[in-house]
Design an enzyme around this catalytic site. Structure first.
Site, mmCIF file in Angstrom:
data_model
loop_
_atom_site.group_PDB
_atom_site.id
_atom_site.type_symbol
_atom_site.label_atom_id
_atom_site.label_comp_id
_atom_site.label_asym_id
_atom_site.label_seq_id
_atom_site.Cartn_x
_atom_site.Cartn_y
_atom_site.Cartn_z
ATOM 1 N N GLU A 198 -7.496 4.602 0.437
ATOM 2 C CA GLU A 198 -7.609 5.712 1.403
ATOM 3 C C GLU A 198 -8.085 6.974 0.697
ATOM 4 O O GLU A 198 -7.577 8.075 0.941
ATOM 5 C CB GLU A 198 -6.258 5.982 2.088
ATOM 6 C CG GLU A 198 -5.651 4.768 2.765
ATOM 7 C CD GLU A 198 -4.338 5.044 3.490
ATOM 8 O OE1 GLU A 198 -3.984 6.215 3.705
ATOM 9 O OE2 GLU A 198 -3.659 4.056 3.821
ATOM 10 N N ASN A 207 0.843 -1.200 0.000
ATOM 11 C CA ASN A 207 0.000 0.000 0.000
ATOM 12 C C ASN A 207 0.878 1.250 0.000
ATOM 13 O O ASN A 207 1.846 1.329 0.774
ATOM 14 C CB ASN A 207 -0.863 -0.035 1.282
ATOM 15 C CG ASN A 207 -1.974 0.989 1.313
ATOM 16 O OD1 ASN A 207 -2.789 1.061 0.400
ATOM 17 N ND2 ASN A 207 -2.014 1.776 2.381
HETATM 18 O O1 G3I Z 1 -4.701 9.173 20.175
HETATM 19 C C1 G3I Z 1 -3.836 10.279 20.402
HETATM 20 C C2 G3I Z 1 -4.337 11.126 21.528
HETATM 21 O O2 G3I Z 1 -4.323 10.368 22.704
HETATM 22 C C3 G3I Z 1 -3.451 12.376 21.653
HETATM 23 O O3 G3I Z 1 -3.960 13.205 22.622
HETATM 24 C C4 G3I Z 1 -3.409 13.102 20.325
HETATM 25 C C5 G3I Z 1 -2.494 14.340 20.374
HETATM 26 O O4 G3I Z 1 -1.751 14.474 19.200
HETATM 27 O O5 G3I Z 1 -2.926 12.236 19.346
HETATM 28 C C6 G3I Z 1 -3.745 11.107 19.140
HETATM 29 O O6 G3I Z 1 -3.164 10.289 18.156
HETATM 30 C C7 G3I Z 1 -3.288 10.783 16.837
HETATM 31 C C8 G3I Z 1 -3.995 9.709 16.009
HETATM 32 O O7 G3I Z 1 -4.018 10.095 14.667
HETATM 33 C C9 G3I Z 1 -5.423 9.466 16.462
HETATM 34 O O8 G3I Z 1 -6.195 10.622 16.294
HETATM 35 C C10 G3I Z 1 -1.907 11.037 16.308
HETATM 36 O O9 G3I Z 1 -1.320 12.130 16.983
HETATM 37 C C11 G3I Z 1 -1.974 11.341 14.838
HETATM 38 O O10 G3I Z 1 -0.652 11.384 14.315
HETATM 39 C C12 G3I Z 1 -2.731 10.247 14.122
HETATM 40 O O11 G3I Z 1 -2.819 10.596 12.756
HETATM 41 C C13 G3I Z 1 -3.101 9.528 11.888
HETATM 42 C C14 G3I Z 1 -1.974 9.390 10.889
HETATM 43 O O12 G3I Z 1 -2.312 8.360 9.960
HETATM 44 C C15 G3I Z 1 -0.671 9.040 11.564
HETATM 45 O O13 G3I Z 1 0.297 8.676 10.655
HETATM 46 C C16 G3I Z 1 -4.415 9.825 11.185
HETATM 47 O O14 G3I Z 1 -5.485 9.767 12.136
HETATM 48 C C17 G3I Z 1 -4.664 8.812 10.082
HETATM 49 O O15 G3I Z 1 -5.749 9.223 9.298
HETATM 50 C C18 G3I Z 1 -3.437 8.706 9.190
HETATM 51 O O16 G3I Z 1 -3.678 7.723 8.222
HETATM 52 C C19 G3I Z 1 -2.630 7.529 7.268
HETATM 53 C C20 G3I Z 1 -2.631 6.061 6.914
HETATM 54 O O17 G3I Z 1 -2.488 5.262 8.046
HETATM 55 C C21 G3I Z 1 -1.509 5.752 5.928
HETATM 56 N N1 G3I Z 1 -1.590 6.625 4.747
HETATM 57 C C22 G3I Z 1 -1.663 8.043 5.039
HETATM 58 C C23 G3I Z 1 -2.806 8.352 5.991
HETATM 59 C C24 G3I Z 1 -2.923 9.831 6.237
HETATM 60 O O18 G3I Z 1 -1.788 10.329 6.885
#
Ligand code: G3I
Length: 302
Positions: A235, A169
């Site tokens: 995605e 992916n």
């Molecule tokens: O759960 C914690 C929370 O406890 C904390 O208070 C907060 C403060 O930053 O962070 C929360 O975690 C976040 C998590 O999402 C859940 O909301 C992370 O910081 C944040 O980095 C994370 O982002 C995710 C990202 O992947 C990380 O790489 C996105 O939701 C998610 O949509 C995104 O998805 C990725 C795919 O896996 C791979 N392809 C790209 C796509 C978009 O970036």
């Protein structure tokens, strides 16, 4: 048909969404998600940091919550993701060499073992190629364990759950002429020639100004399918949610018999990882956007 999932099912495909476990208590969210989609990807809950927070100590609480919601509502599940440079727990970030290689193998075995026989497709390896014109692998701690880390991950995955389709992916690999696309193509071609077990390629399809949707996406999907793998849009989100691009992606998948289905990366714009892009099919208030009608119409006409 009047929902995305049912409309996609007319051609044997699915239409899925990323689900955030933290939103499953929001009935406005679950009402739309349950009504419209027949496939689910956990947005974060099956990633490495979530499932193995301490080395050798697996935690499937959050992953199972998303999994159980999906299955109780009749949806198939895509597993995301087992080997990735990002969202590694601190203990894994600190490893290198053969120790990291072994930890990767153990992680794949632990997570796939837990979900054995239950996952339609696994994103075994995520985002292993570099951005830009180099066509090189992305530098990461996993890459530094040796160039064979990807095929080792796939061979491990096949043994761990022979029923799951095993996907590679990546993002910014939708434009056929991009160096990253060609590098991924050459890897898949090589894997098929050498018998490395790979079943599918996931095209994340995060489209925006830097990576706009191009009509040659269909050529990309067709070219990979011709190598003997399934393809999937895994995605999907498009900055501004133009109906033309959403319909284009949908028709591209419908045009390729080996395109298994489409997953959008969230339900409402307010659920998106990029809410400022308003890239999804539903407004924050739950109403359908024009892009929704464009996708549904394409699915019903295809
Ligand atoms: O759960 C914690 C929370 O406890 C904390 O208070 C907060 C403060 O930053 O962070 C929360 O975690 C976040 C998590 O999402 C859940 O909301 C992370 O910081 C944040 O980095 C994370 O982002 C995710 C990202 O992947 C990380 O790489 C996105 O939701 C998610 O949509 C995104 O998805 C990725 C795919 O896996 C791979 N392809 C790209 C796509 C978009 O970036």
């Amino acid at each position: 048909e009047s929902t995305l999932g049912a409309a996609a099912a007319q051609s044997g495909r699915y239409f899925g969404t990323a689900i955030a476990g933290g939103r499953l208590g929001d009935s406005a969210y679950t009402t739309i998600a349950n009504r419209e989609f027949n496939s689910v990807t956990a947005e974060n809950e099956m990633k490495i940091d979530a499932t193995e927070p301490q080395r050798g100590q697996f935690n499937f609480t959050a992953g199972d919550r998303v999994y159980n919601w999906a299955v109780q509502n009749g949806k198939q599940v895509r597993g995301h993701t087992l080997a990735w440079h990002s969202q590694q727990p601190a203990w894994m970030q600190a490893l290198s060499g053969s120790t990291l290689r072994q930890a990767m193998i153990s992680h794949i075995n632990g997570v796939m073992g837990h979900y054995k026989g239950k996952i339609a497709q696994w994103d075994v390896v995520n985002e292993a190629f570099a951005d830009g014109p180099s066509g090189a692998r992305r530098d990461s701690n996993l890459q530094r364990t040796g160039n064979d880390w990807i095929e080792v991950a796939f061979r491990t995955a096949r043994a761990a759950d022979p029923a799951a389709k095993l996907c590679y992916n990546d993002y910014n690999v939708e434009n056929w002429t991009a160096a990253k696309t060609q590098a991924m193509y050459n890897m898949v071609k090589d894997f098929k020639q050498r018998g490395v077990p790979i079943d599918c390629v996931g095209f994340q399809s995060h489209f925006n100004e830097g990576n706009p949707y191009h009509s040659n996406f269909r050529t990309t999907l067709q070219s990979f399918a011709a190598l003997g793998v399934d393809v999937a849009v895994t995605e999907l989100d498009i900055q501004g949610a133009p109906s033309s691009a959403y319909a284009g992606v949908t028709n591209d998948c419908l045009a390729v018999p080996r395109c298994l289905g489409i997953t959008v990366w969230g339900v409402r714009d307010t659920d998106s990882w990029r809410p400022e892009h308003t890239p999804l099919l539903f407004q924050g208030n739950g109403s359908k956007k024009p892009a929704y009608d464009a996708v549904l119409n394409a699915l019903n006409s295809g």
